[in-house]
Design a protein around this motif. Structure first.
Motif, PDB file in Angstrom:
ATOM      1  N   PHE A  67       3.912  -0.435   8.633  1.00 34.52           N
ATOM      2  CA  PHE A  67       3.200  -0.147   7.364  1.00 34.52           C
ATOM      3  C   PHE A  67       3.499   1.209   6.644  1.00 34.52           C
ATOM      4  CE2 PHE A  67       0.145  -0.900   4.167  1.00 34.52           C
ATOM      5  CZ  PHE A  67      -0.366   0.401   3.636  1.00 34.52           C
ATOM      6  N   GLN A  68       3.350   2.169   7.496  1.00 38.63           N
ATOM      7  CA  GLN A  68       3.791   3.357   6.954  1.00 38.63           C
ATOM      8  C   GLN A  68       5.269   3.653   6.535  1.00 38.63           C
ATOM      9  OE1 GLN A  68       2.147   5.739  10.503  1.00 38.63           O
ATOM     10  NE2 GLN A  68       0.173   6.207   9.248  1.00 38.63           N
ATOM     11  N   GLN A  69       6.068   2.855   7.499  1.00 41.86           N
ATOM     12  CA  GLN A  69       7.455   2.914   7.195  1.00 41.86           C
ATOM     13  C   GLN A  69       7.750   2.250   5.502  1.00 41.86           C
ATOM     14  OE1 GLN A  69       9.160   4.592   9.084  1.00 41.86           O
ATOM     15  NE2 GLN A  69      10.414   3.706  10.222  1.00 41.86           N
ATOM     16  N   ILE A  74       8.959   2.403  -0.161  1.00 44.88           N
ATOM     17  CA  ILE A  74       8.666   2.363  -1.701  1.00 44.88           C
ATOM     18  C   ILE A  74       8.106   3.512  -2.306  1.00 44.88           C
ATOM     19  CG2 ILE A  74       8.443  -0.183  -1.138  1.00 44.88           C
ATOM     20  CD1 ILE A  74       5.353   0.169  -1.757  1.00 44.88           C
ATOM     21  N   GLY A  75       8.092   4.607  -1.674  1.00 43.53           N
ATOM     22  CA  GLY A  75       7.651   5.986  -2.522  1.00 43.53           C
ATOM     23  C   GLY A  75       6.178   6.040  -2.389  1.00 43.53           C
ATOM     24  N   VAL A  76       5.253   5.269  -1.802  1.00 42.33           N
ATOM     25  CA  VAL A  76       3.992   5.446  -1.792  1.00 42.33           C
ATOM     26  C   VAL A  76       3.401   6.481  -0.578  1.00 42.33           C
ATOM     27  CG1 VAL A  76       1.793   4.266  -1.473  1.00 42.33           C
ATOM     28  CG2 VAL A  76       3.903   3.372  -2.978  1.00 42.33           C
ATOM     29  N   LEU A  92      -8.187   2.267   2.762  1.00 42.19           N
ATOM     30  CA  LEU A  92      -7.621   1.604   4.174  1.00 42.19           C
ATOM     31  C   LEU A  92      -8.560   2.444   5.186  1.00 42.19           C
ATOM     32  CD1 LEU A  92      -3.799   2.264   3.843  1.00 42.19           C
ATOM     33  CD2 LEU A  92      -5.186   0.017   3.820  1.00 42.19           C
ATOM     34  N   GLY A  93      -9.133   3.393   4.739  1.00 40.15           N
ATOM     35  CA  GLY A  93      -9.893   4.123   5.609  1.00 40.15           C
ATOM     36  C   GLY A  93      -8.659   4.923   6.554  1.00 40.15           C
ATOM     37  N   LEU A  94      -7.505   4.972   6.135  1.00 41.33           N
ATOM     38  CA  LEU A  94      -6.593   5.300   6.887  1.00 41.33           C
ATOM     39  C   LEU A  94      -6.623   7.038   7.061  1.00 41.33           C
ATOM     40  CD1 LEU A  94      -4.199   4.414   8.472  1.00 41.33           C
ATOM     41  CD2 LEU A  94      -2.684   4.849   6.466  1.00 41.33           C
ATOM     42  N   ASP A 144       1.726   7.971  16.902  1.00 43.66           N
ATOM     43  CA  ASP A 144       0.481   8.345  16.154  1.00 43.66           C
ATOM     44  C   ASP A 144       0.056  10.091  16.269  1.00 43.66           C
ATOM     45  OD1 ASP A 144      -1.135   5.361  17.355  1.00 43.66           O
ATOM     46  OD2 ASP A 144      -0.128   5.872  15.369  1.00 43.66           O
ATOM     47  N   ILE A 145       0.297  10.647  17.458  1.00 44.06           N
ATOM     48  CA  ILE A 145      -0.021  11.814  17.739  1.00 44.06           C
ATOM     49  C   ILE A 145       1.098  12.643  17.073  1.00 44.06           C
ATOM     50  CG2 ILE A 145      -0.124  13.573  19.307  1.00 44.06           C
ATOM     51  CD1 ILE A 145      -2.107  11.896  20.559  1.00 44.06           C
ATOM     52  N   VAL A 146       2.255  12.236  17.160  1.00 43.46           N
ATOM     53  CA  VAL A 146       3.269  12.974  16.237  1.00 43.46           C
ATOM     54  C   VAL A 146       3.051  13.052  14.726  1.00 43.46           C
ATOM     55  CG1 VAL A 146       5.860  13.187  15.558  1.00 43.46           C
ATOM     56  CG2 VAL A 146       5.099  12.725  17.867  1.00 43.46           C
TER      57      VAL A 146
END
Lengths: 248, 207
Positions: A67-69, A74-76, A92-94, A144-146
């Motif tokens: 998802f992050q990729q 798409i520049g978001v 997302l609470g992300l 995730d840590i990185v």
């Protein structure tokens, strides 16, 4: 047309306003309306996607990574936006998730700093953060840590992922490791944590003076190792805590 | 014992803890893994590091004392064989805790009020508070109550050597006195002078 709260980083807002103005000058009103509708539809679709998959994003590391990729390509920027966490973050609470993980990483690093001198093995960090999070935290990966540490960078606290002899470590003190210390740490990792002057002399061709100074600095000045004065072979051995493992 | 592939890391942690507790009763005391680290026995020249070492030794000593019901620890226990060997040495890695280091650890424990120099005015022997005097006071009062011995005069001997083992069996007299003093402050005990020594009476405070 200005809309509050949209965090599409691909569009610089001032520029957007200007562009829209120019655009609306050169094309008809209906075409502008059409364009806005499309954008609104796109935004709705993205919103729906994000909330539908929110739980999976939170709990599944590989899905989260993908998802992050996608966001990047798409520049978001999922964290950008006028509000602190951003529109995406709220949806997302992300952002909170990232932020929460960052706090936990700092927590573990600070609480183990005296023991390991501000240098912790990645595997150990993951283990301790996972323990903090408990069952409901979902699994945490090195990635995730990185990523989380990247977000800590603006804090200027000196958190960094470093590679020592092929092993990833997280450094949480501002002090740079000098080359000699890096060599010693590498040797320590090869020998279960134990380093003695003779090792550095025989295997790295150091002078005794250089070996002694480097080891004593690590011990006394930087608190990066522990002393064993009952060592059978050499009488005095230095144990690098980040290469040792024991229950807190 | 088969490992369940469905147990999460946290779930496994609590299973392990439970197993350790059982093992302790059946096989004996479970030493923490730091006890197998050679440098753990050396007094660390870096003060921040030594603070951690002292903290870990303190935990270990109190935990072992609780397990074995030991009350005293002396600097000389680091040299002679005895009750504390299991903890003050690790023969598998050929390390011992030197008396000087133990002395420093004891000082740390006294400073933190988890031990006191007993007898007073010396620094070679401590009385360990793996249960704090305040906690002992509660245990003592509770025991007097549940064994129906409220409002009767008891000798110290009857407390430390009762016919039925209690948590107070073999409690050292200095510690017993401390507990009674604490109870006296809240009007729940009173020291009585009796014919051949010291006696005490427990009661519930009047409203």
């Amino acid at each position: 047309m200005h809309r509050r709260g949209v965090g599409l980083a691909a569009f610089d807002r001032k520029q957007t306003t200007k562009r829209f103005e120019e655009l609306s000058n050169s094309i008809s009103q209906s075409q502008v309306t059409h364009l806005n509708n499309q954008l609104a539809q796109f935004r709705t679709a993205l919103t729906h996607f994000a909330s539908t998959h929110r739980d999976k994003i939170k709990s599944d590391p590989s899905f989260r990574h993908a998802f992050q990729q996608m966001c990047t390509s798409i520049g978001v920027d999922p964290l950008a936006g006028p509000r602190k966490g951003g529109w995406w973050a709220e949806l997302l609470g992300l952002g909170d998730w990232q932020y929460e993980l960052g706090v936990q990483i700092v927590d573990v690093c600070v609480s183990t700093r005296e023991r390991n001198g501000g240098l912790i093995e990645m595997a150990e960090l993951i283990r301790m953060v996972s323990k903090l999070r408990g069952v409901s935290g979902g699994s945490i990966t090195e990635d995730d840590i990185v990523q989380s540490i990247k977000t800590l960078e603006p804090l200027g606290a000196g958190y960094q992922v470093v590679d020592i002899s092929g092993r990833k470590m997280v450094r949480s003190v501002v002090k740079e490791l000098d080359d000699d210390q890096t060599t010693i740490l590498g040797l320590a990792q090869e020998h279960g944590g134990r380093v003695v002057e003779d090792m550095l002399i025989q295997r790295r061709q150091w002078s005794r003076e250089r070996a002694r100074t480097a080891l004593e600095n690590m011990l006394l000045r930087d608190g990066l190792c522990w002393l064993d004065d009952q060592d059978e072979e050499c009488g005095r051995a230095y144990w690098v805590t980040s290469a040792m493992k024991w229950e807190a | 014992m088969a490992l369940s592939t469905h147990t999460t890391s946290t779930g496994w942690d609590s299973v392990l803890k439970a197993c350790n507790k059982v093992n302790e009763h059946i096989l004996g005391f479970l030493l923490p893994s730091i006890h197998s680290a050679p440098p753990f026995f050396t007094q660390q020249p870096n003060p921040a590091t030594e603070a951690i070492v002292i903290e870990q030794w303190t935990k270990l000593i109190l935990s072992y004392a609780r397990h074995r019901n030991l009350f005293y620890l002396r600097v000389e226990d680091a040299e002679t064989g005895g009750d504390w060997d299991e903890v003050l040495r690790n023969d598998r890695i050929n390390r011992r805790l030197p008396p000087a280091h133990l002395s420093s650890i004891l000082a740390g424990m006294v400073a933190k009020n988890v031990a006191s120099y007993e007898p007073a005015k010396q620094t070679r022997s401590v009385l360990l508070y793996w249960r704090l005097p305040e906690e002992w006071a509660e245990v003592l009062h509770q025991w007097a109550s549940t064994t129906g011995q409220m409002n009767t005069i008891m000798t110290f001997y009857e407390i430390t050597d009762p016919p039925v083992n209690s948590p107070l069996t073999n409690i050292p007299l200095p510690l017993l006195r401390k507990a009674i003093t604490i109870l006296a402050k809240s009007n729940r005990a009173q020291i009585i002078a009796i014919a051949d020594g010291e006696g005490v009476r427990f009661f519930t405070p009047a409203k």
